[in-house]
Design an enzyme around this catalytic site. Sequence first.
Site, PDB file in Angstrom:
ATOM      1  N   ARG A   1       0.815  -1.219   0.000  1.00 23.37           N
ATOM      2  CA  ARG A   1       0.000   0.000   0.000  1.00 23.37           C
ATOM      3  C   ARG A   1       0.851   1.273   0.000  1.00 23.37           C
ATOM      4  NH1 ARG A   1      -3.600   2.536   4.565  1.00 23.37           N
ATOM      5  NH2 ARG A   1      -5.253   3.549   3.361  1.00 23.37           N
TER       6      ARG A   1
ATOM      7  N   HIS B   1       0.346   4.632  -2.279  1.00 26.14           N
ATOM      8  CA  HIS B   1       0.131   5.973  -1.720  1.00 26.14           C
ATOM      9  C   HIS B   1       1.273   6.926  -2.069  1.00 26.14           C
ATOM     10  CE1 HIS B   1      -3.226   5.149   1.432  1.00 26.14           C
ATOM     11  NE2 HIS B   1      -3.470   4.559   0.279  1.00 26.14           N
TER      12      HIS B   1
ATOM     13  N   ASN C   1      -3.493   8.542   5.040  1.00 29.19           N
ATOM     14  CA  ASN C   1      -2.294   7.979   5.687  1.00 29.19           C
ATOM     15  C   ASN C   1      -2.318   7.993   7.207  1.00 29.19           C
ATOM     16  OD1 ASN C   1      -1.142   7.446   3.199  1.00 29.19           O
ATOM     17  ND2 ASN C   1      -0.010   9.380   3.125  1.00 29.19           N
TER      18      ASN C   1
ATOM     19  N   HIS D   1      -6.483  -5.805  -2.130  1.00 31.44           N
ATOM     20  CA  HIS D   1      -7.286  -5.986  -0.915  1.00 31.44           C
ATOM     21  C   HIS D   1      -7.584  -7.460  -0.647  1.00 31.44           C
ATOM     22  CE1 HIS D   1      -8.753  -1.507  -1.162  1.00 31.44           C
ATOM     23  NE2 HIS D   1      -7.468  -1.616  -0.894  1.00 31.44           N
TER      24      HIS D   1
HETATM   25  C1  HEM Z   1      -9.211   1.782  -5.675  1.00 30.18           C
HETATM   26  C2  HEM Z   1      -9.138   2.657  -4.708  1.00 30.18           C
HETATM   27  C3  HEM Z   1      -8.665   2.277  -3.325  1.00 30.18           C
HETATM   28  C4  HEM Z   1      -9.245   2.663  -2.159  1.00 30.18           C
HETATM   29  C5  HEM Z   1     -10.459   3.568  -2.013  1.00 30.18           C
HETATM   30  C6  HEM Z   1      -8.505   2.052  -1.090  1.00 30.18           C
HETATM   31  C7  HEM Z   1      -8.785   2.235   0.252  1.00 30.18           C
HETATM   32  C8  HEM Z   1      -8.201   1.516   1.270  1.00 30.18           C
HETATM   33  C9  HEM Z   1      -8.569   1.635   2.645  1.00 30.18           C
HETATM   34  C10 HEM Z   1      -9.636   2.564   3.202  1.00 30.18           C
HETATM   35  C11 HEM Z   1      -7.824   0.748   3.344  1.00 30.18           C
HETATM   36  C12 HEM Z   1      -7.877   0.516   4.846  1.00 30.18           C
HETATM   37  C13 HEM Z   1      -7.065   1.605   5.532  1.00 30.18           C
HETATM   38  C14 HEM Z   1      -7.338   1.713   7.020  1.00 30.18           C
HETATM   39  O1  HEM Z   1      -8.487   1.658   7.413  1.00 30.18           O
HETATM   40  O2  HEM Z   1      -6.355   1.906   7.761  1.00 30.18           O
HETATM   41  C15 HEM Z   1      -6.959   0.085   2.412  1.00 30.18           C
HETATM   42  C16 HEM Z   1      -6.037  -0.870   2.736  1.00 30.18           C
HETATM   43  C17 HEM Z   1      -5.163  -1.426   1.839  1.00 30.18           C
HETATM   44  N1  HEM Z   1      -5.010  -1.054   0.509  1.00 30.18           N
HETATM   45 FE1  HEM Z   1      -6.277   0.054  -0.555  1.00 30.18          FE
HETATM   46  N2  HEM Z   1      -7.510   1.298  -1.619  1.00 30.18           N
HETATM   47  C18 HEM Z   1      -7.554   1.409  -2.976  1.00 30.18           C
HETATM   48  C19 HEM Z   1      -6.658   0.854  -3.873  1.00 30.18           C
HETATM   49  C20 HEM Z   1      -5.520   0.170  -3.504  1.00 30.18           C
HETATM   50  C21 HEM Z   1      -4.421  -0.129  -4.379  1.00 30.18           C
HETATM   51  C22 HEM Z   1      -4.324   0.322  -5.835  1.00 30.18           C
HETATM   52  C23 HEM Z   1      -3.512  -0.838  -3.641  1.00 30.18           C
HETATM   53  C24 HEM Z   1      -2.176  -1.370  -4.057  1.00 30.18           C
HETATM   54  C25 HEM Z   1      -1.712  -1.436  -5.279  1.00 30.18           C
HETATM   55  C26 HEM Z   1      -4.064  -0.985  -2.320  1.00 30.18           C
HETATM   56  C27 HEM Z   1      -3.489  -1.700  -1.298  1.00 30.18           C
HETATM   57  C28 HEM Z   1      -4.022  -1.809  -0.029  1.00 30.18           C
HETATM   58  C29 HEM Z   1      -3.517  -2.741   0.972  1.00 30.18           C
HETATM   59  C30 HEM Z   1      -2.478  -3.805   0.739  1.00 30.18           C
HETATM   60  C31 HEM Z   1      -4.223  -2.478   2.147  1.00 30.18           C
HETATM   61  C32 HEM Z   1      -4.008  -3.114   3.524  1.00 30.18           C
HETATM   62  C33 HEM Z   1      -2.908  -2.333   4.242  1.00 30.18           C
HETATM   63  C34 HEM Z   1      -2.510  -2.850   5.600  1.00 30.18           C
HETATM   64  O3  HEM Z   1      -3.017  -3.850   6.091  1.00 30.18           O
HETATM   65  O4  HEM Z   1      -1.643  -2.182   6.223  1.00 30.18           O
HETATM   66  N3  HEM Z   1      -5.271  -0.336  -2.263  1.00 30.18           N
HETATM   67  N4  HEM Z   1      -7.204   0.585   1.149  1.00 30.18           N
END
Ligand code: HEM
Length: 329
Positions: free
Chosen positions: A64, A68, A96, A195
Amino acid sequence: MAQTMSIVMLLSLIAFAPLAFSQKTGSLSPKFYDRSCPKAVEIVKSVVANAVAKETRMAASLLRLHFHDCFVKGCDASILLDSTGTLISEKRSNPNRNSARGFEVIEQIKSALEKECPQTVSCADIMALAARDSTVLTGGPSWEVPLGRRDARDASLSGSNNNIPAPNNTFQTILTKFKLKGLNVVDLVALSGSHTIGNSRCTSFRQRLYNQSGNGQPDYALDQSYAAQLKPRCPRSGGDQNLFVLDFVTPLKFDNNYFKNLLASKGLLNSDQVLVTKSEASLELVKKYANDNKAFFEQFAKSMIRMGNITPLTGSKGEIRKICRKMNK
Ligand code: HEM
Ligand SMILES: *[C@@H]1O[C@H](CO)[C@@H](O)[C@H](O)[C@H]1NC(C)=O
Ligand SMILES: *[C@@H]1O[C@H](CO)[C@@H](O)[C@H](O)[C@H]1NC(C)=O
């Protein structure tokens, strides 16, 4: 005279044409450190492997971080900079704050690389490599990472707030944010497959459980028995930081279960579920990846390279930081 001039101009046009072409299609190369730091790729992999062995979630967090970073002024490690007298850190942005993590692992990789080959490997490249290694370590596809990014000497808090999609953005807004970065609906669906691993806080999806559209009703696009399982640890108020797995079937494994969950109305975030409810093109892609893990893996690798190519700093732009959280003096 005029004739000689035009011949010279023509020749130089031909001579520089390949350069112009290679710059347009991305000037990064997987071989970038082959001479200057031949062990770079291996060193990154071994530090990431140690970190992920200690805590599997770290793979998700590192993946992630690269996203970002790339969506804000390109993949230039701007996300890693701490605030100073003249700079406001992106770490404070809505997407973030209390959420982005893995910074110590990037710093650990950097210090290992500084010992091996000082001021050679950029923090931006470290994040791109760590994202690939994290994907592989959790069972996902591999790809050769184009390298040669340099590190920014500035950051953008507003860019971080505005360019990174929010979980309650509409499908159109999310797609627009991807298109502004040169990515398309295929990239959006494939990369959302990230995800399949990692966690979300309650605060990122609470709206869906209690008040989706401001009329006191839940999001009925969310399976209501799944919603009932989420509610005890994500109440109407409180528990904002409680963690939930993004893929409840295989939370630690990089696979296509995420897409199967979406088809069963069990995507955790609103931004996940809209991929099946708001666009025919996107729905077809979700079905394809749910049915064909190989197709998902192949596209994921391609789309990660495309995301990693977002406006890198190359040549004499930027710098190679010594410490990832600070600009050089
Ligand atoms: C399409 C639009 C996207 C949205 C709206 C989005 C939103 C989010 C949100 C809200 C979370 C949880 C954050 C939290 O509550 O702390 C999350 C987690 C995550 N996102 Fe996305 N995301 C998107 C696309 C992506 C992309 C493109 C990637 C990587 C290429 C990605 C990788 C991840 C990963 C791996 C997690 C888990 C992180 C962790 O456990 O520390 N996301 N995302
Ligand atoms: C999205 O969530 C943010 C932060 O919780 C909130 O301020 C905003 O009103 C929400 N937007 C919509 C359209 O629901
Ligand atoms: C739902 O949200 C709307 C607008 O955001 C608010 O006015 C209303 O009081 C909320 N309803 C409930 C039951 O929380």
